[in-house]
Design an enzyme around this catalytic site. Structure first.
Site, mmCIF file in Angstrom:
data_model
loop_
_atom_site.group_PDB
_atom_site.id
_atom_site.type_symbol
_atom_site.label_atom_id
_atom_site.label_comp_id
_atom_site.label_asym_id
_atom_site.label_seq_id
_atom_site.Cartn_x
_atom_site.Cartn_y
_atom_site.Cartn_z
ATOM 1 C CB SER A 41 45.260 -2.516 -3.652
ATOM 2 O OG SER A 41 45.266 -1.295 -2.982
ATOM 3 C CE1 TYR A 53 51.391 2.766 -7.309
ATOM 4 C CE2 TYR A 53 51.520 2.935 -4.924
ATOM 5 C CZ TYR A 53 51.538 2.168 -6.076
ATOM 6 O OH TYR A 53 51.689 0.805 -5.985
HETATM 7 N N1 NAP Z 1 56.775 -3.053 -6.478
HETATM 8 C C1 NAP Z 1 56.162 -2.607 -5.409
HETATM 9 O O1 NAP Z 1 56.814 -2.231 -4.403
HETATM 10 C C2 NAP Z 1 54.665 -2.576 -5.357
HETATM 11 C C3 NAP Z 1 54.054 -2.385 -4.109
HETATM 12 C C4 NAP Z 1 52.681 -2.343 -4.050
HETATM 13 C C5 NAP Z 1 51.915 -2.491 -5.191
HETATM 14 N N2 NAP Z 1 52.534 -2.665 -6.385
HETATM 15 C C6 NAP Z 1 51.679 -2.780 -7.568
HETATM 16 O O2 NAP Z 1 52.020 -3.943 -8.283
HETATM 17 C C7 NAP Z 1 51.713 -3.767 -9.665
HETATM 18 C C8 NAP Z 1 52.889 -4.213 -10.516
HETATM 19 O O3 NAP Z 1 54.003 -3.419 -10.213
HETATM 20 P P1 NAP Z 1 55.518 -3.906 -10.378
HETATM 21 O O4 NAP Z 1 56.206 -3.500 -9.153
HETATM 22 O O5 NAP Z 1 55.568 -5.307 -10.817
HETATM 23 O O6 NAP Z 1 55.996 -2.888 -11.536
HETATM 24 P P2 NAP Z 1 56.774 -3.124 -12.923
HETATM 25 O O7 NAP Z 1 57.853 -4.126 -12.744
HETATM 26 O O8 NAP Z 1 57.138 -1.758 -13.396
HETATM 27 O O9 NAP Z 1 55.663 -3.768 -13.866
HETATM 28 C C9 NAP Z 1 54.559 -3.029 -14.306
HETATM 29 C C10 NAP Z 1 53.824 -3.803 -15.378
HETATM 30 O O10 NAP Z 1 52.658 -3.062 -15.735
HETATM 31 C C11 NAP Z 1 52.643 -2.901 -17.170
HETATM 32 N N3 NAP Z 1 51.980 -1.645 -17.516
HETATM 33 C C12 NAP Z 1 52.276 -0.387 -17.111
HETATM 34 N N4 NAP Z 1 51.455 0.490 -17.691
HETATM 35 C C13 NAP Z 1 50.601 -0.220 -18.480
HETATM 36 C C14 NAP Z 1 49.531 0.117 -19.338
HETATM 37 N N5 NAP Z 1 49.141 1.379 -19.553
HETATM 38 N N6 NAP Z 1 48.889 -0.896 -19.979
HETATM 39 C C15 NAP Z 1 49.261 -2.151 -19.804
HETATM 40 N N7 NAP Z 1 50.269 -2.561 -19.013
HETATM 41 C C16 NAP Z 1 50.938 -1.583 -18.371
HETATM 42 C C17 NAP Z 1 54.126 -2.932 -17.587
HETATM 43 O O11 NAP Z 1 54.308 -3.367 -18.921
HETATM 44 P P3 NAP Z 1 54.413 -2.337 -20.173
HETATM 45 O O12 NAP Z 1 55.142 -1.122 -19.680
HETATM 46 O O13 NAP Z 1 55.126 -3.091 -21.242
HETATM 47 O O14 NAP Z 1 53.011 -2.072 -20.557
HETATM 48 C C18 NAP Z 1 54.655 -3.999 -16.631
HETATM 49 O O15 NAP Z 1 54.423 -5.290 -17.152
HETATM 50 C C19 NAP Z 1 51.329 -2.285 -9.832
HETATM 51 O O16 NAP Z 1 49.926 -2.163 -9.872
HETATM 52 C C20 NAP Z 1 51.884 -1.646 -8.573
HETATM 53 O O17 NAP Z 1 51.175 -0.491 -8.197
HETATM 54 C C21 NAP Z 1 53.888 -2.714 -6.505
#
Ligand code: NAP
Length: 280
Positions: free
Chosen positions: A131, A145
């Site tokens: 989350s 979001y």
């Molecule tokens: N970074 C933060 O500050 C933060 C904070 C709180 C929560 N989160 C949560 O952590 C999770 C990961 O985020 P991240 O920061 O690591 O972002 P990220 O580096 O942009 O990675 C996102 C990943 O999700 C995949 N993805 C996106 N859309 C997709 C789809 N339709 N089907 C399958 N895979 C998909 C992308 O791969 P492809 O595009 O190749 O599919 C990528 O591997 C998310 O749920 C985000 O909301 C992040």
């Protein structure tokens, strides 16, 4: 590999950021990891990568079936795939809103539905739903979001209770800001251009949001938290991870008067409520 040595783990969104870090750490610790993404990762990975678009029923089922066929089980799922949509709620199209929910919320639902039958049949399994602190606090210009993560929180609370009698455990992980490509991958609502009444304040707030993300916690911290949750028993409904200041701020929502909490947020993001009688 015996179950005692390593578990079969499926990590969605493992081509980048948090998912990639989780997949790498869990592989290093001897678990059999299957990562998924739509596009292949930019560099070779130690773990196996499968194609999965979480917005497509068939794509999700195909990837889960491939793991079940090869390993006979999925012990742990880290539902991590997602992206961030930014924009004023009023300027966000329903199509953009649906896409955000389809990935961050229905994507998790699809994966849960695909893995649960085999987990129930085996009487064990763990699902970690990634989350966000944005799933606790509605943040300005991240309304959709936040909505996707609030929805995920509710779903997880319910699902947990339903599957506990079958020996399946479900928990939420709420990261604060983490430094990942999510910042560069952010989708902006197309309706918010320089003609929008929200434009200036949105741009200013987005600069704050992006600065905080770039100064966010390292991905390895989140990966270590996931590893720790895999060993934890009993598991609480939710856990936070990230900078202490952000985790503390989110926790004050529970006891500060709601308008005081909201004023703190608004002032932080450069928003001011109009007072009665005040000119626009
Ligand atoms: N970074 C933060 O500050 C933060 C904070 C709180 C929560 N989160 C949560 O952590 C999770 C990961 O985020 P991240 O920061 O690591 O972002 P990220 O580096 O942009 O990675 C996102 C990943 O999700 C995949 N993805 C996106 N859309 C997709 C789809 N339709 N089907 C399958 N895979 C998909 C992308 O791969 P492809 O595009 O190749 O599919 C990528 O591997 C998310 O749920 C985000 O909301 C992040």
């Amino acid at each position: 590999m015996s179950e005692a040595e390593g578990r079969v783990v499926l990590v969605t969104g493992a081509s980048s950021g948090i998912g990639r870090a989780c997949a790498e750490l869990l592989s290093e610790r001897g678990h059999t990891v299957y990562g998924t993404s739509r596009k292949p990762p930019p560099a070779p990975t130690r773990h196996r990568m499968l194609a999965m678009d979480v917005t497509e029923d068939d794509s999700v089922q195909k990837a889960v079936d491939a793991v079940l066929q090869e390993r006979g089980r999925v012990d742990v799922v880290v539902n991590n795939a997602g992206y961030a949509l930014a924009g004023p709620v009023e300027d966000t199209s329903l199509e953009e809103a649906r896409r955000q929910l389809d990935t961050n919320f229905f994507g998790v639902l699809r994966v849960c539905k695909a893995v649960l039958p085999s987990m129930r049949a085996r009487g064990s399994g763990l699902i970690v739903n990634v989350s966000s602190l944005g799933g606790v606090v509605g943040l300005p210009f991240q309304g959709l979001y936040s909505a996707s993560k609030f929805a995920l929180e509710g779903l997880t609370e319910s699902l947990r209770q339903e599957v506990a009698p079958f020996g399946v455990r479900v928990t939420l992980l709420q990261p604060g800001d983490v430094c990942t490509p999510i910042t560069d991958n952010r989708v902006r609502a197309r309706g918010c251009d320089s003609g929008s009444v929200y434009w200036n304040v949105f741009e200013a707030a987005l600069r704050i949001i992006e600065k905080e993300e770039r100064a966010g916690a390292p991905v390895e911290l989140v990966a270590r938290r996931v590893l720790e949750l895999m060993e934890r028993e009993p598991l609480a409904v939710r856990y936070t991870v990230g900078h202490v200041s952000q985790r503390l701020l989110a926790s004050t929502k529970a006891f500060l008067p709601s308008r005081v909490f909201e004023r703190i947020l608004m002032s932080y993001y450069g928003l001011e409520a109009r007072r009665p009688g005040q000119e626009a």
